[in-house]
Design a protein around this motif. Structure first.
Motif: not given
Ligand code: ADP
Length: 216
Positions: A55, A143, A145-146, A148-149
């Protein structure tokens, strides 16, 4: 020689760590690699961290501190080590200070690779595209999205370490936006100029000065 490499994901810590390993005969201790190995082997730790890592969040401090505390004791770490991806929070840095203090070991320097955020995203996108083209398996957390996390976790939890180590007189900053070989040269210079733990305050190499620099 005992070093910490500090910088956001994609800053080039792994690449520079490998060069330092070859040059100084010390080991690279990457908590990310150790945790990925645990996940792959399906150990209890691996099962505990698998979802957290995928995540893009950070694993519990106690867990990584334990792993590093034990790893530092291994015979191959006696000549020295480069910590890559650890510490990643202020409590981890405090725990590391305690661990090293108990073993009467000093850090030689904390090297910050300072990079621009847009460039980081492009670098990771390139890394992903290259691995896909070669048919290599991607990391679960590679990836957009992850990513950015992961950057968010860096900004909130890891960037404060820059101030922490600056206050302790340990921080040396190099421009991570320079070509790989130039970054290596800058690190060599920093190490030649600042061998003693707690030496000069916040010596700086290179001139990174964009607005989007990721720092504390
Ligand atoms: P990156 O390429 O983002 O720098 P790493 O390979 O160092 O990533 O780490 C990947 C993941 O492993 C992190 O997103 C986090 O979940 C976990 N991890 C690695 N090191 C630590 C640490 N010191 N503290 C907490 N979690 C960690």
């Amino acid at each position: 020689m005992r070093l910490i490499l500090l910088g956001p994901p994609g800053a080039g810590k792994g690449t520079q760590a490998q060069r330092l390993v070859a040059k100084y005969g010390i080991v690279q201790l990457s908590t990310g690699d150790m945790l990925r190995a645990a996940v792959k082997a399906g150990t209890p730790v691996g099962r505990q961290v698998e979802k957290i890592m995928a995540s893009g969040s950070l694993c519990p401090d106690e867990l990584v501190v334990d792993i590093i505390g034990q790893r530092i004791d291994a015979p191959d770490a006696r000549k020295g080590f480069i910590l890559d991806g650890f510490p990643r929070t202020v409590p981890q840095a405090e725990a590391l200070d305690r661990i090293l203090g108990q073993k009467r070991l000093d850090l030689d320097a904390v090297i910050e690779l300072r990079v621009d955020e847009d460039a980081l995203i492009r670098r990771i996108e390139t890394r992903v595209a290259e691995m896909k083209a070669k048919g290599e398996k991607l990391r679960d957390d590679d990836n957009p999205e992850v990513l950015h996390k992961r950057l968010e976790a860096y900004r909130q939890l890891t960037a404060p370490l820059i101030a922490y180590y600056r206050q302790h007189g340990m921080l040396r900053t190099v421009n991570g936006m320079a070509p790989i070989d130039d970054v290596t040269v800058a690190i060599d210079r920093v190490l030649a100029a600042a061998p003693a733990a707690g030496g000069r305050q916040g010596a700086q190499q290179g001139t990174p000065s964009t607005k989007k620099e990721l720092s504390a």
